[in-house]
Design an enzyme around this catalytic site. Structure first.
Site, PDB file in Angstrom:
ATOM      1  N   ALA A 124       0.839  -1.210   0.000  1.00 33.47           N
ATOM      2  CA  ALA A 124       0.000   0.000   0.000  1.00 33.47           C
ATOM      3  C   ALA A 124       0.871   1.257   0.000  1.00 33.47           C
ATOM      4  O   ALA A 124       0.560   2.240  -0.680  1.00 33.47           O
ATOM      5  CB  ALA A 124      -0.912  -0.014   1.232  1.00 33.47           C
TER       6      ALA A 124
ATOM      7  N   ASP B 151       0.921  -7.879  19.733  1.00 31.46           N
ATOM      8  CA  ASP B 151       0.610  -7.671  21.155  1.00 31.46           C
ATOM      9  C   ASP B 151      -0.518  -6.657  21.370  1.00 31.46           C
ATOM     10  O   ASP B 151      -1.157  -6.647  22.424  1.00 31.46           O
ATOM     11  CB  ASP B 151       1.848  -7.165  21.911  1.00 31.46           C
ATOM     12  CG  ASP B 151       2.967  -8.179  21.931  1.00 31.46           C
ATOM     13  OD1 ASP B 151       2.705  -9.350  21.626  1.00 31.46           O
ATOM     14  OD2 ASP B 151       4.102  -7.798  22.256  1.00 31.46           O
TER      15      ASP B 151
ATOM     16  N   GLY C 160     -14.209 -19.312  25.638  1.00 39.50           N
ATOM     17  CA  GLY C 160     -14.918 -19.705  26.863  1.00 39.50           C
ATOM     18  C   GLY C 160     -13.988 -20.300  27.905  1.00 39.50           C
ATOM     19  O   GLY C 160     -14.381 -21.174  28.687  1.00 39.50           O
TER      20      GLY C 160
END
Ligand code: F6P
Length: 323
Positions: A22, A127, A185
């Site tokens: 880009a 991170d 979960g």
């Protein structure tokens, strides 16, 4: 500006190549030549510049990693090395620099800016610990990789009625553990912000057994004080407190690999193209970041001197949902 350089620095992240493409294309549109720096800041200190090939960029734009290479280069903290890097840029007739990277890399950007050379940063680190950016290049891909792994671990854990401690990346910021813990979960999430003592982790996992769950997961950030090793050691030393059989998985660098997701490709395209425009508009010493679904420019001084907070509400919600 007629000629600028781009460097990928620190830990690589899926989407860096998309950003490079880009940047090159935006440069072409704005009639700025974009030159690459090989090997991160180490290459910058050595003046290792390379011309970019549009075909190579196009072929690699959706591959993980960085075709320019990267490095962890602690020596860049040294002012003499920084000045050498600036000299290299000036002597190569370069008028601006784009630094694609995380916290350490943007500290380097600020130093270069401090030496009077025009620089902008692009928020990129799995991170997600860069202050001022809701999300950074590589995070979405890493999260999807982690979730895929946790789903796989769950099926074998279920078959063998085991508990797993799974270590994920993040260093001092527990975003990957928190988000993957919610999405999978997990029974327990341990991060540097929300440390749980090994005994507490053991208790939470045992509670899952008492509730009749067939397996249990704990997701732990690699930078947590109470590491997977410490937690596992505690459980081994206290077999009476623990009913599951325990296994430990360290996901490691698999989290930084692979092709960028759709979101990372989009984000890298938006941030990369905006970084060239920013230099052309005279914006300097800023991080090109992502806030509220749009590009923002955050002063590097603010980025490097502030700490991103992990959302405590989300951590509590995750712990509540897993009960
Ligand atoms: O900063 C990105 C990161 O992937 C951290 O999550 C991890 O702790 C570290 O890099 C690993 O560093 P290296 O690739 O140098 O081993």
């Amino acid at each position: 500006m007629r000629r600028i350089a781009v460097v990928t620095s620190g830990g690589d992240a899926p989407g860096m190549n998309t950003a490079l493409n880009a940047i090159y294309q935006m440069g072409r549109d704005l009639r700025v030549e974009v030159v690459g720096v090989q090997g991160g800041y180490e290459g910058l200190a050595e003046g290792d510049f390379v011309s970019l090939d549009p075909h190579e960029l196009r072929e690699n734009m959706n591959r993980g990693g960085t075709i320019l290479g990267s490095s962890r280069f602690e020596a860049f903290l040294d002012e003499e090395i920084q000045l050498r890097a600036v000299k290299n840029l000036v002597e190569a007739d370069l008028e601006g620099l784009i630094v694609i990277g995380g916290n350490g890399s943007q500290r380097g950007s600020l130093a270069i800016h401090g030496h009077g050379f025009p620089v902008v940063g692009v928020a990129s680190t799995v991170d997600n610990d860069l202050f001022g950016s809701d999300i950074c290049i590589g995070v979405d891909t890493a999260l999807n990789t982690i979730i895929d792994s946790l789903d796989r671990i769950s099926t074998t854990a279920d078959s063998h009625h085991r508990a797993f401690l799974v270590e994920v990346m993040g260093r001092q910021y527990g975003y990957l553990a928190l988000m993957s813990g919610i999405a999978s979960g997990a029974e327990v999430i341990v991060t540097p912000e929300f440390e749980l003592e090994p005994a507490e982790v053991a208790r939470e996992l045992s509670l899952a057994h008492e509730q009749g769950k067939r397996y249990a997961l704990a997701v732990v950030t690699d930078g947590a004080k109470n590491s997977v090793e410490k937690i596992a050691a505690y459980i081994t030393e206290h077999p009476d407190e623990f009913d599951f059989e325990l296994r430990v998985t360290i996901l490691g660098h698999v989290q930084r690999g692979g092709s960028p997701t759709v979101f990372d490709r989009y984000l890298a395209t938006r941030l990369g193209s905006a970084s060239v425009q920013a230099l052309m508009d005279g914006k300097q010493g800023v991080l090109v970041a992502w806030k509220n679904y749009d590009v923002v420019y955050v002063p590097l001084r603010e980025v490097t001197s502030s700490r991103k907070e992990l959302n405590m509400f989300l951590w509590r919600l995750a712990m509540m949902l897993s009960k």
